[in-house]
Design an enzyme around this catalytic site. Structure first.
Site, mmCIF file in Angstrom:
data_model
loop_
_atom_site.group_PDB
_atom_site.id
_atom_site.type_symbol
_atom_site.label_atom_id
_atom_site.label_comp_id
_atom_site.label_asym_id
_atom_site.label_seq_id
_atom_site.Cartn_x
_atom_site.Cartn_y
_atom_site.Cartn_z
ATOM 1 N N TYR A 193 0.850 -1.206 0.000
ATOM 2 C CA TYR A 193 0.000 0.000 0.000
ATOM 3 C C TYR A 193 0.882 1.251 0.000
ATOM 4 O O TYR A 193 0.716 2.158 -0.826
ATOM 5 C CB TYR A 193 -0.918 -0.029 1.225
ATOM 6 C CG TYR A 193 -1.776 1.219 1.421
ATOM 7 C CD1 TYR A 193 -2.807 1.530 0.536
ATOM 8 C CD2 TYR A 193 -1.568 2.075 2.508
ATOM 9 C CE1 TYR A 193 -3.599 2.664 0.728
ATOM 10 C CE2 TYR A 193 -2.358 3.197 2.709
ATOM 11 C CZ TYR A 193 -3.373 3.491 1.818
ATOM 12 O OH TYR A 193 -4.153 4.605 2.006
ATOM 13 N N LYS A 197 1.378 4.268 -2.837
ATOM 14 C CA LYS A 197 1.144 5.672 -2.494
ATOM 15 C C LYS A 197 2.395 6.512 -2.731
ATOM 16 O O LYS A 197 2.307 7.688 -3.086
ATOM 17 C CB LYS A 197 0.671 5.780 -1.041
ATOM 18 C CG LYS A 197 -0.730 5.206 -0.811
ATOM 19 C CD LYS A 197 -1.778 5.951 -1.628
ATOM 20 C CE LYS A 197 -3.193 5.592 -1.271
ATOM 21 N NZ LYS A 197 -4.189 6.277 -2.104
HETATM 22 N N1 LIG Z 1 -9.305 6.907 5.433
HETATM 23 C C1 LIG Z 1 -8.056 7.202 5.776
HETATM 24 O O1 LIG Z 1 -7.716 7.239 6.975
HETATM 25 C C2 LIG Z 1 -7.033 7.495 4.722
HETATM 26 C C3 LIG Z 1 -5.718 7.805 5.132
HETATM 27 C C4 LIG Z 1 -4.760 8.057 4.155
HETATM 28 C C5 LIG Z 1 -5.115 8.022 2.817
HETATM 29 N N2 LIG Z 1 -6.381 7.716 2.443
HETATM 30 C C6 LIG Z 1 -6.698 7.670 1.006
HETATM 31 O O2 LIG Z 1 -7.869 8.421 0.752
HETATM 32 C C7 LIG Z 1 -8.543 7.919 -0.404
HETATM 33 C C8 LIG Z 1 -10.030 7.774 -0.137
HETATM 34 O O3 LIG Z 1 -10.188 6.815 0.904
HETATM 35 P P1 LIG Z 1 -11.487 6.720 1.840
HETATM 36 O O4 LIG Z 1 -10.975 6.642 3.231
HETATM 37 O O5 LIG Z 1 -12.481 7.736 1.484
HETATM 38 O O6 LIG Z 1 -11.971 5.245 1.439
HETATM 39 P P2 LIG Z 1 -13.392 4.639 0.994
HETATM 40 O O7 LIG Z 1 -14.493 5.213 1.798
HETATM 41 O O8 LIG Z 1 -13.193 3.161 1.018
HETATM 42 O O9 LIG Z 1 -13.527 5.133 -0.516
HETATM 43 C C9 LIG Z 1 -12.752 4.565 -1.536
HETATM 44 C C10 LIG Z 1 -13.414 4.803 -2.876
HETATM 45 O O10 LIG Z 1 -12.596 4.207 -3.892
HETATM 46 C C11 LIG Z 1 -13.440 3.467 -4.767
HETATM 47 N N3 LIG Z 1 -12.728 2.369 -5.424
HETATM 48 C C12 LIG Z 1 -12.086 1.330 -4.847
HETATM 49 N N4 LIG Z 1 -11.609 0.494 -5.800
HETATM 50 C C13 LIG Z 1 -11.949 1.022 -6.995
HETATM 51 C C14 LIG Z 1 -11.756 0.621 -8.347
HETATM 52 N N5 LIG Z 1 -11.129 -0.530 -8.672
HETATM 53 N N6 LIG Z 1 -12.224 1.405 -9.346
HETATM 54 C C15 LIG Z 1 -12.872 2.548 -9.049
HETATM 55 N N7 LIG Z 1 -13.115 2.979 -7.786
HETATM 56 C C16 LIG Z 1 -12.656 2.224 -6.772
HETATM 57 C C17 LIG Z 1 -14.518 2.916 -3.836
HETATM 58 O O11 LIG Z 1 -15.621 2.465 -4.598
HETATM 59 P P3 LIG Z 1 -16.637 1.342 -4.009
HETATM 60 O O12 LIG Z 1 -17.640 2.106 -3.205
HETATM 61 O O13 LIG Z 1 -17.176 0.730 -5.247
HETATM 62 O O14 LIG Z 1 -15.808 0.399 -3.183
HETATM 63 C C18 LIG Z 1 -14.804 4.152 -3.001
HETATM 64 O O15 LIG Z 1 -15.652 5.017 -3.691
HETATM 65 C C19 LIG Z 1 -7.833 6.615 -0.759
HETATM 66 O O16 LIG Z 1 -6.959 6.823 -1.840
HETATM 67 C C20 LIG Z 1 -7.044 6.289 0.494
HETATM 68 O O17 LIG Z 1 -5.897 5.508 0.222
HETATM 69 C C21 LIG Z 1 -7.347 7.468 3.364
#
Ligand SMILES: NC(=O)c1ccc[n+]([C@@H]2O[C@H](COP(=O)([O-])OP(=O)(O)OC[C@H]3O[C@@H](n4cnc5c(N)ncnc54)[C@H](OP(=O)(O)O)[C@@H]3O)[C@@H](O)[C@H]2O)c1
Length: 325
Positions: A193, A197
């Site tokens: 992961y 990133k």
């Molecule tokens: N949450 C944290 O603490 C955190 C920390 C650091 C970085 N981030 C980064 O922030 C970003 C958003 O994360 P989040 O926390 O909002 O997560 P989330 O709620 O799981 O949202 C992820 C989104 O990505 C979509 N997705 C996953 N696989 C995909 C694919 N193959 N094709 C198209 N869309 C896809 C998901 O669609 P589905 O609904 O269809 O699954 C969902 O809409 C990510 O890049 C993550 O790595 C998050």
């Protein structure tokens, strides 16, 4: 690098975005949902690029309960299928002739090792390579928006990355094996992961180096720690521990998680630091930016990504720019 003025970006600082066209990948959930909502609240037409029309339609319906006039649409995107990304861009090009803001937000985290049908590790392709393919295919439309704009910092690409890029102890991209197939142990999914990133952070700098003089800049960021669906992918014991830890850890709301993306996408002050890595809420990160000062690392990632896309038949349209970085 010039020192950045310390500031805490608020959503209220966003400019009016009437006439802007934006894409937010994964805009149906978590951070992407809030990012989409705020771009639309400020007048942009926003496309949620994601894999499930049902989930996107449900998200749009909820967003519109507060304001039925929001201009938000579904765009089918599956980052785990590289060929389908060409279809995504064809579909978008039938609807729009320009793209002002691309937010590469979708992601998965710490999943068990698996290869996509394209032969890439799941996280490498979802978090990095698929987004890079999307970005490169959308370049002509980003260029078109830049040519029509009177300002040179309107057109922006934002790569939502993570502090995991630096905290996983990875010094550089693994060029010999970007899939990191030989990694073993409970931390291996996390390292993969972090690796994906790291690539997305370096890609933002590589894009800026090449296309800034065409009016296109890119940014990367850590959104903060946010409870979202992201924590559901790690099915291992470590994943259970992560979910338990995040329940008791101080976390940000998804709305606060979107703030740094919105800063990178819209703030005039962000564009002074185009190509750089940001942390909440619009500050320059420290550790990750060291990779960006290493031209060899930036060019190495660019070459790797270009070759991987060429292997899948991607032909990147030449819009000029400084191709050597
Ligand atoms: N949450 C944290 O603490 C955190 C920390 C650091 C970085 N981030 C980064 O922030 C970003 C958003 O994360 P989040 O926390 O909002 O997560 P989330 O709620 O799981 O949202 C992820 C989104 O990505 C979509 N997705 C996953 N696989 C995909 C694919 N193959 N094709 C198209 N869309 C896809 C998901 O669609 P589905 O609904 O269809 O699954 C969902 O809409 C990510 O890049 C993550 O790595 C998050």
């Amino acid at each position: 690098m010039t020192r950045q003025k310390e500031e805490e970006f608020q959503v209220g600082d966003m400019p009016n975005l009437s006439g802007y066209i934006a894409i937010v990948t994964g805009g149906n959930s978590g951070i992407g949902y809030e990012t989409t909502l705020q771009l639309a609240n400020h007048g942009a037409r926003v496309y949620i690029a994601s894999r499930s029309q049902t989930r996107v339609d449900a998200a749009i319906k909820t967003m519109k309960t507060g304001n039925n006039g929001l201009d938000i649409h579904f765009l089918k995107l599956d980052l785990q299928d590289l060929q389908s990304i060409k279809t995504t861009v064809e579909e978008f090009s039938r609807k729009e002739t320009r793209l002002d803001i691309l937010i590469n937000n979708a992601g998965i985290m710490a999943c068990p090792f698996e290869l996509t049908k394209d032969g890439h590790e799941l996280q490498w392709q979802t978090c990095f390579l698929g987004h890079h393919a999307l970005t490169m295919c959308l370049l002509p439309l980003l260029h078109s928006a830049a040519q029509k704009s009177s300002s040179n910092d309107r057109v922006r690409i934002v790569n939502v990355s993570s502090d995991a890029a630096a905290s996983m102890g990875l010094d550089s991209i693994n060029y010999k094996d970007p899939n990191m197939a030989d990694l073993r142990g409970v931390t291996a999914p996390w390292k993969r992961y972090g690796h994906s990133k790291q690539a997305s952070i370096i890609a933002a700098k590589a894009i800026t180096d090449r296309y800034r003089d065409k009016g296109i800049t890119a940014y990367s960021l850590h959104p903060g720690i946010i409870k979202s669906n992201l924590q559901s992918h790690d099915t291992s014991f470590l994943g259970m521990l992560t979910r338990a830890a995040i329940r008791v850890m101080p976390t940000l709301s998804p709305a606060d998680g979107a703030r740094t993306s919105l800063y990178c996408a819209t703030s005039p002050s962000a564009s002074l630091f185009a190509g750089r890595y940001f942390i909440p809420f619009g500050k320059i990160g420290t550790k990750e930016n060291k990779w960006l000062d290493d031209a060899k690392a930036v060019n190495g990632l660019w070459t790797l990504a270009t070759n991987q896309l060429k292997d899948h038949g991607f032909v990147i349209e030449d819009i000029g720019g400084n191709v050597d970085g």
